[in-house]
Design an enzyme around this catalytic site. Structure first.
Site, short mmCIF file in Angstrom:
data_model
loop_
_atom_site.label_atom_id
_atom_site.label_comp_id
_atom_site.label_asym_id
_atom_site.label_seq_id
_atom_site.Cartn_x
_atom_site.Cartn_y
_atom_site.Cartn_z
N GLU B 196 0.80 -1.22 0.00
CA GLU B 196 0.00 0.00 0.00
C GLU B 196 0.84 1.27 0.00
O GLU B 196 0.53 2.22 -0.72
CB GLU B 196 -0.95 0.03 1.21
CG GLU B 196 -2.16 -0.87 1.09
CD GLU B 196 -1.87 -2.30 1.49
OE1 GLU B 196 -0.73 -2.59 1.93
OE2 GLU B 196 -2.78 -3.14 1.35
N HIS B 265 -9.91 -4.47 10.97
CA HIS B 265 -10.58 -4.35 9.67
C HIS B 265 -11.87 -3.55 9.75
O HIS B 265 -12.69 -3.62 8.85
CB HIS B 265 -10.90 -5.73 9.09
CG HIS B 265 -9.72 -6.46 8.56
ND1 HIS B 265 -8.71 -6.92 9.35
CD2 HIS B 265 -9.37 -6.80 7.29
CE1 HIS B 265 -7.79 -7.53 8.61
NE2 HIS B 265 -8.16 -7.47 7.36
#
Lengths: 340, 462
Positions: B196, B265
């Site tokens: 990322e 998450h």
């Protein structure tokens, strides 16, 4: 004084050699002046000088073509001058004035010139590496043959995003030259104490990126290596790494007491390896220039630098309204974007 | 003994699926691990394997059946020597018991565990619709609307491209980029490694270089790896360059809690990104807003954080059938008019707000519900105007309470409409805890409709 070892055989014309002398001297004198202005309180914050490393950017600019891009970290004054940015605009940015490249809103570490394809000037160690790969991604996407010079130091070479970038740049065959300016000290930590390998360029090998070591105190060696790297990229073979061994004479920033190395170490480098003195010797020994010729160049440079300092002092501070401008763009940037 | 095979839950948010294909027929002997059927979820087509060996006694659901709820019996397995009658008896038995099965036996099913159980397809009651009267509407999921927005913009501008993990060949981890690779090819729909920080930086560099990247994060939780590039490089460079360098880029992906995926998450980043000058932030609720705002985001010359929601992806809404439908940033949408209280929300918070408003109406409390749609810029004017009418305000969001969007709005209302307030503003938020995994705890960690109703009653002194 120890014997100087001049470059074996100049691979350039006397005129080019004189130009490199001139370009390196401009950076040296400019940085000395910036140091003075900092001491006078005219430049604030962090100010990272490039003195000692001049041959790196001058050599690589000699290998670049029109339209090639460059991006670097916060030790960026030399890169800007070498790619043809106006010393007045750079110095006025250092003093935080309206006439600066960022109208006083960026400072020493954050300057840009779309016109000269200089994409910063970035203050976060290593962050410019994926940015440089992204610039080269855009060029490949747009189908041109430009190359991006992505500069970072031996310190940044320990950031994870450098290796994330190596992976993608190699995978996607991006036309980017990774230039590791190894000045041997990551701020105050020597390479030996911070980096698991002596030869940082070999870290490209696991990603399939070729690399080599270059003598960064020899502008001709840098130019030659740069040409090889650029040819590799332009041929569509993907990225190339140049680990350029160089040396910064001054502290990491103006507020660095430099206790991590001896005065003798710095002096020895200056005496034996100075990149500007090397070219000066070549010019004189090859009878390409007389002492008087060089004096004239010195004078010309001194005038340019003094003028930039004057400009930077006289340029007004930005208007208070500038606080609120340039936060959002209302139109797409006009630059070198090419219709795909 | 005959045993039932139940429709499996194959993703955290799956509530139902399509039994696409049976790969066995009645009478077949199967072993553990044999593939019984192909099941299409909201995200992908999955193979469904036998757990035990046995003989397929009866197939209860025909292939091609859509909307088969999780935990519905789909087949009966018999053992050697058992008859099909035994199987039928078992299936009859199953039908009788089936309604109880999900709640009792499968706490993992998201139907009971998560806000996914909220009513589907609330009717758009926009006071001012974003499209001309008489425009033809079609029902579309948020997922499809997002995909269409990207495809339309990519058709219109060759410099728009999509990059991210699994966006191309896999068709999107959440199927949002489905079909884009086929239409635009691998030059413009680019699978990245799991990296990322690196690909966010490459995206920003590409934007500096004249392109208009759409960078998908599989979830915004993973964008924390990349937040330096988003904020230091994308958001600040225009300013630091005195206006020379723009960064036209969209960072998009699901944000906030899905269902049962735990603390790492489930974070809602709305308040974080909304704090940053130089960024724009959109957080749509409906499919039409998802489409219209994403198209605006892609055209915007600034970096845009586009916060989607996994639970909303499968939700359907009316979307106008127009050649080029966009929704401007900084314009809230009034979903229902009311006179007693203003409920302000955005993103998935809207489902609690609207549900609460429906229930409050039954009790005679008239709530005005405002969807901010974009959090930077925020349409303060619409909020203040409404508060001046209702004199009361409740904010609703799933994110954490400290430094929330609700906190900011409360301060803004206090500074700009203090004299109109008849009660303190109440912020309904997620709880001040990392997201727990256990179904019951997760439900309480999120904001609930009951809390919104309670807050409205407090500010209306009922």
């Amino acid at each position: 004084m120890a014997a100087r070892k001049p470059a074996a055989k100049p691979n350039v014309s006397p005129e080019e050699l004189k130009q490199y002398y001139r370009d390196m001297l401009l950076i040296r004198r400019f940085e000395e002046k910036a140091g003075q202005l900092y001491g006078m309180g005219l430049i604030g914050g962090f100010c990272h000088l490039y003195i000692g490393q001049e041959a790196v950017v001058v050599g690589l600019e000699a290998a670049a073509s029109e339209g090639d891009k460059r991006v670097t970290s916060y030790r960026d004054h030399g890169h800007m001058l070498a790619c043809g940015m106006d010393p007045n605009g750079v110095m006025a940015e250092l003093t935080g004035r309206e006439g600066g490249y960022s109208r006083g809103k960026g400072g020493s570490m954050h300057m840009f010139s779309r016109e000269k394809h200089f994409y910063g000037g970035h203050g976060i160690v290593g962050a410019q590496v994926p940015l440089g790969a992204g610039l080269s991604f855009a060029d490949r996407y747009l189908g041109n043959d430009r190359v991006t010079f992505t500069y970072f130091g031996d310190g940044a070479a320990n950031q994870g995003q450098v290796y994330e970038t190596f992976n993608m740049a190699s995978l996607w065959k991006l036309p980017v030259v990774f230039v590791i300016e190894n000045n041997q000290y990551a701020m105050g930590t020597s390479q030996k104490r911070s980096t698991s390998t002596e030869d940082i360029h070999t870290r490209g090998a696991p990603f399939g990126i070729p690399g080599e070591v270059v003598d960064g105190m020899d502008v001709l060696a840098v130019k030659e290596a740069g040409e090889k790297a650029v040819a590799h990229c332009r041929a569509g073979k993907g990225p190339y790494i140049l680990e350029i061994k160089t040396y910064r004479y001054r502290g990491h920033s103006m507020s660095d007491p430099a206790k991590y190395r001896t005065r003798e170490e710095v002096q020895k480098m200056r005496d034996e390896r100075d990149p500007i003195q090397n070219v000066r010797d070549l010019l004189l020994q090859g009878k390409h220039a007389s002492e008087d010729d060089l004096k004239a160049i010195d004078k010309e440079i001194k005038d340019i630098v003094n003028a930039s300092a004057e400009f930077a002092k006289e340029s007004p501070e930005p208007a208070l309204e500038e606080l609120w401008t340039d936060i959002y763009a209302d139109a797409l940037p006009q630059g070198d974007a090419v219709k795909a | 003994m005959a045993t039932q095979i139940l429709m499996p839950a194959l993703s955290p948010t799956m509530e139902e699926g399509t039994l696409a294909k049976w790969l066995v027929k009645e009478g077949d002997t199967v072993s553990s691990g044999d593939i019984l059927a192909e099941i299409e979820t909201d995200k992908a087509t999955m193979e469904f394997e036998a757990v035990d060996e046995g003989i397929v006694g009866k197939l209860l659901v025909a292939e091609g059946t859509e909307g088969v709820k999780v935990n519905t019996p789909i087949a009966v397995m018999v053992e050697e020597g058992e008859s099909v009658e035994d199987a039928e008896a078992a299936s009859g038995d199953a039908e009788a018991k089936a309604p109880e099965a999900p709640a009792e036996e499968t706490p993992a099913a998201p139907t009971e565990a998560a806000p996914a159980s909220a009513p589907a397809t609330p009717k758009a009651r926009a006071v001012e619709p974003d499209w001309p009267e008489g425009t033809k509407l079609k029902s579309q999921t948020v997922r499809e609307a997002l995909r269409d927005a990207m495809a339309e913009e990519m058709r219109g501008d060759a410099n728009v491209f999509v990059m991210g993990e699994e966006v191309a060949e896999y068709q999107g981890a959440y199927k949002v980029t489905q079909g884009l690779l086929d239409e635009f090819g691998d030059r413009r729909v680019i699978d990245t490694p799991i990296t990322e920080h690196g690909f966010a930086g490459i995206g920003v560099g590409a934007a500096f270089g004249g392109l208009k990247p759409i960078v998908e994060f599989m979830t915004f939780n993973f964008a924390m790896q990349a937040i330096d590039q988003i904020i230091n490089s994308a958001a600040k460079t225009l300013y630091m360059s005195g206006g020379q360098m723009g960064c036209p880029i969209v960072f998009r992906g699901p944000n906030g809690a899905a269902a049962r995926v735990g603390a790492q998450h489930s974070q809602d980043y709305a308040a974080w990104y909304s704090m940053v000058p130089g960024l724009k932030v959109a957080m749509p609720y409906s499919a039409s807003d998802a489409k219209g705002l994403l198209k605006s985001a892609i055209r915007d010359p600034n970096p845009v954080i586009f916060l989607e929601n996994e639970i909303l992806y499968g939700r359907s809404f009316d979307v106008p059938e127009m050649d080029d439908f966009t929704v401007p940033f900084g314009k809230a949408r009034i979903w229902r008019e009311g006179t007693d209280v203003t409920i302000v929300s955005f993103g998935i918070g809207m489902q609690y707000a609207l549900e609460a408003a429906d229930k409050l109406a039954e009790e005679g409390i008239s709530a005005e519900v405002i969807d901010l749609r974009t959090l930077r810029p925020i349409d303060y004017g619409t909020v203040i105007e409404s508060v001046k009418k209702t004199n009361r305000c409740v904010t609703v969001e799933e994110g954490w309470p400290v430094g929330s969007i609700g906190n900011h709005l409360s301060a803004y209302i206090m500074m700009n409409a203090f004299d109109w307030l008849d009660a303190p503003v109440i912020n309904c938020t997620g709880k001040d805890v990392p997201m727990p995994y256990a179904a019951n705890l997760e439900k309480h960690a999120l904001v609930t409709t009951a809390e919104v109703i309670e807050a409205v009653k407090q500010v209306t002194y009922r």
